[in-house]
Design a protein around this motif. Structure first.
Motif, PDB file in Angstrom:
ATOM      1  N   ALA A   1      10.355  45.152 -23.196  1.00 53.61           N
ATOM      2  CA  ALA A   1      11.516  44.521 -24.169  1.00 53.61           C
ATOM      3  C   ALA A   1      11.305  44.977 -25.278  1.00 53.61           C
ATOM      4  O   ALA A   1      12.458  45.412 -26.017  1.00 53.61           O
ATOM      5  N   GLU A   2      10.457  45.266 -25.954  1.00 53.58           N
ATOM      6  CA  GLU A   2      10.119  45.813 -27.274  1.00 53.58           C
ATOM      7  C   GLU A   2      10.467  47.164 -27.639  1.00 53.58           C
ATOM      8  O   GLU A   2      11.242  47.507 -28.409  1.00 53.58           O
ATOM      9  N   LEU A   3      10.221  47.977 -26.392  1.00 52.03           N
ATOM     10  CA  LEU A   3      10.751  49.401 -26.708  1.00 52.03           C
ATOM     11  C   LEU A   3      12.139  49.462 -26.196  1.00 52.03           C
ATOM     12  O   LEU A   3      12.787  50.374 -27.074  1.00 52.03           O
TER      13      LEU A   3
ATOM     14  N   PRO B   1       6.735  45.595 -14.382  1.00 49.73           N
ATOM     15  CA  PRO B   1       5.304  44.894 -14.694  1.00 49.73           C
ATOM     16  C   PRO B   1       4.722  44.545 -16.138  1.00 49.73           C
ATOM     17  O   PRO B   1       4.115  43.643 -16.203  1.00 49.73           O
ATOM     18  N   GLU B   2       5.523  45.105 -16.781  1.00 47.04           N
ATOM     19  CA  GLU B   2       5.307  44.759 -18.529  1.00 47.04           C
ATOM     20  C   GLU B   2       6.401  44.673 -19.178  1.00 47.04           C
ATOM     21  O   GLU B   2       7.028  45.156 -20.048  1.00 47.04           O
ATOM     22  N   PRO B   3       7.135  43.247 -18.861  1.00 48.31           N
ATOM     23  CA  PRO B   3       8.361  42.971 -19.327  1.00 48.31           C
ATOM     24  C   PRO B   3       8.244  42.770 -21.031  1.00 48.31           C
ATOM     25  O   PRO B   3       9.343  43.229 -21.721  1.00 48.31           O
TER      26      PRO B   3
ATOM     27  N   PRO C   1      16.075  36.219 -22.608  1.00 49.94           N
ATOM     28  CA  PRO C   1      16.713  36.889 -21.541  1.00 49.94           C
ATOM     29  C   PRO C   1      16.457  38.184 -21.156  1.00 49.94           C
ATOM     30  O   PRO C   1      16.526  38.452 -19.985  1.00 49.94           O
ATOM     31  N   LEU C   2      16.074  39.001 -21.930  1.00 51.40           N
ATOM     32  CA  LEU C   2      15.739  40.497 -21.984  1.00 51.40           C
ATOM     33  C   LEU C   2      14.559  40.620 -21.045  1.00 51.40           C
ATOM     34  O   LEU C   2      14.361  41.371 -20.039  1.00 51.40           O
ATOM     35  N   ARG C   3      13.404  39.687 -21.280  1.00 48.92           N
ATOM     36  CA  ARG C   3      12.376  39.701 -20.569  1.00 48.92           C
ATOM     37  C   ARG C   3      12.102  39.329 -19.390  1.00 48.92           C
ATOM     38  O   ARG C   3      11.829  39.856 -18.345  1.00 48.92           O
ATOM     39  N   GLN C   4      13.167  38.245 -19.116  1.00 51.83           N
ATOM     40  CA  GLN C   4      13.440  37.672 -17.874  1.00 51.83           C
ATOM     41  C   GLN C   4      14.091  38.762 -16.896  1.00 51.83           C
ATOM     42  O   GLN C   4      13.738  38.976 -15.632  1.00 51.83           O
ATOM     43  N   ALA C   5      15.334  39.145 -17.506  1.00 46.10           N
ATOM     44  CA  ALA C   5      15.731  40.394 -16.670  1.00 46.10           C
ATOM     45  C   ALA C   5      15.034  41.406 -15.988  1.00 46.10           C
ATOM     46  O   ALA C   5      15.103  41.920 -15.001  1.00 46.10           O
ATOM     47  N   LEU C   6      13.982  41.879 -17.135  1.00 46.80           N
ATOM     48  CA  LEU C   6      13.020  43.036 -16.708  1.00 46.80           C
ATOM     49  C   LEU C   6      12.163  42.323 -15.604  1.00 46.80           C
ATOM     50  O   LEU C   6      11.764  43.304 -15.074  1.00 46.80           O
ATOM     51  N   ALA C   7      11.602  41.108 -15.934  1.00 51.17           N
ATOM     52  CA  ALA C   7      10.826  40.784 -14.944  1.00 51.17           C
ATOM     53  C   ALA C   7      11.561  40.605 -13.630  1.00 51.17           C
ATOM     54  O   ALA C   7      10.780  40.928 -12.485  1.00 51.17           O
ATOM     55  N   ASP C   8      12.658  40.031 -13.549  1.00 52.12           N
ATOM     56  CA  ASP C   8      13.289  40.051 -12.109  1.00 52.12           C
ATOM     57  C   ASP C   8      13.612  41.531 -11.650  1.00 52.12           C
ATOM     58  O   ASP C   8      13.706  41.539 -10.375  1.00 52.12           O
TER      59      ASP C   8
END
Length: 202
Positions: free
Chosen positions: A153-155, A147-149, A136-143
């Motif tokens: 996300a790891e950061l 450009p580098e979810p 969900p974190l990567r999806q939220a960042l992508a939405d």
């Protein structure tokens, strides 16, 4: 035979097992030591012999706690992310939910488990926990348009861990102090990126 206070025998057993797991978690948080079966039974209001009807040994009980806590923690975070209305607030909900875990008694449970459970028993559940949260974190960042979810996300995870660890006793004069200090620092860092008010109350 004890009176069954549940609609069915199966539900009675489920409630008793739940009470034992909750008791074990509470004792782990308090003492950071593996609780005895007798202590778990006392905390749950059951006789020691009754505990063995659900878990054959302290090791099996601890394994059940491990299998219980990580999905529980992940579920709490995922639910809060899903409830947020926008990509930016979903990212922030992820931050808040993780900080709440880090600054609650659940963190004491996590620390205790690393001390009383063999690493091999923890490795799989911890990896699954991390992987589930990243979705969900990567999806939220992508939405959000990042450009580098995956990298971000790891950061974000690293920032949460470091900020939570940095909130020491000197920062915290009340029970909620660690949470408030940690979230204030993270909001100053991530607020501008997410377009959130850095000084807003959480």
């Amino acid at each position: 035979m004890p009176r069954i206070q549940a609609p069915s025998v199966a539900e009675h057993h489920a409630r008793q097992r739940r009470a034992l797991l909750d008791a074990a978690r509470a004792l782990l948080a308090e003492s950071a030591q593996a609780p005895s079966m007798a202590a778990v039974g006392r905390r749950a209001g059951l006789a020691r012999t009754s505990v063995y009807q659900y878990f054959t040994s302290a090791e099996e009980l601890l394994a059940a706690v491990v299998a219980d806590v990580f999905p529980d923690w992940a579920g709490q975070v995922v639910a809060r992310v899903a409830a947020a209305p926008t990509p930016a607030t979903r990212v922030w909900a992820y931050v808040e939910a993780n900080v709440d875990l880090f600054t609650s008694s659940e963190q004491a449970v996590a620390r205790a488990l690393t001390q009383v459970v063999e690493p091999r028993m923890l490795r799989g559940p911890m990896e699954e926990f991390h992987a589930r949260l990243q979705v969900p974190l990567r999806q939220a960042l992508a939405d959000f348009g990042e450009p580098e979810p995956e990298t971000i996300a790891e950061l974000v995870d690293s920032l949460i861990v470091q900020a939570s660890r940095a909130a020491g006793p000197a920062d915290c004069t009340e029970a909620a102090g660690a949470r408030n200090v940690t979230l204030a620092r993270l909001r100053r860092l991530l607020g501008p990126y997410l377009g959130l008010n850095p000084m807003a109350e959480d």
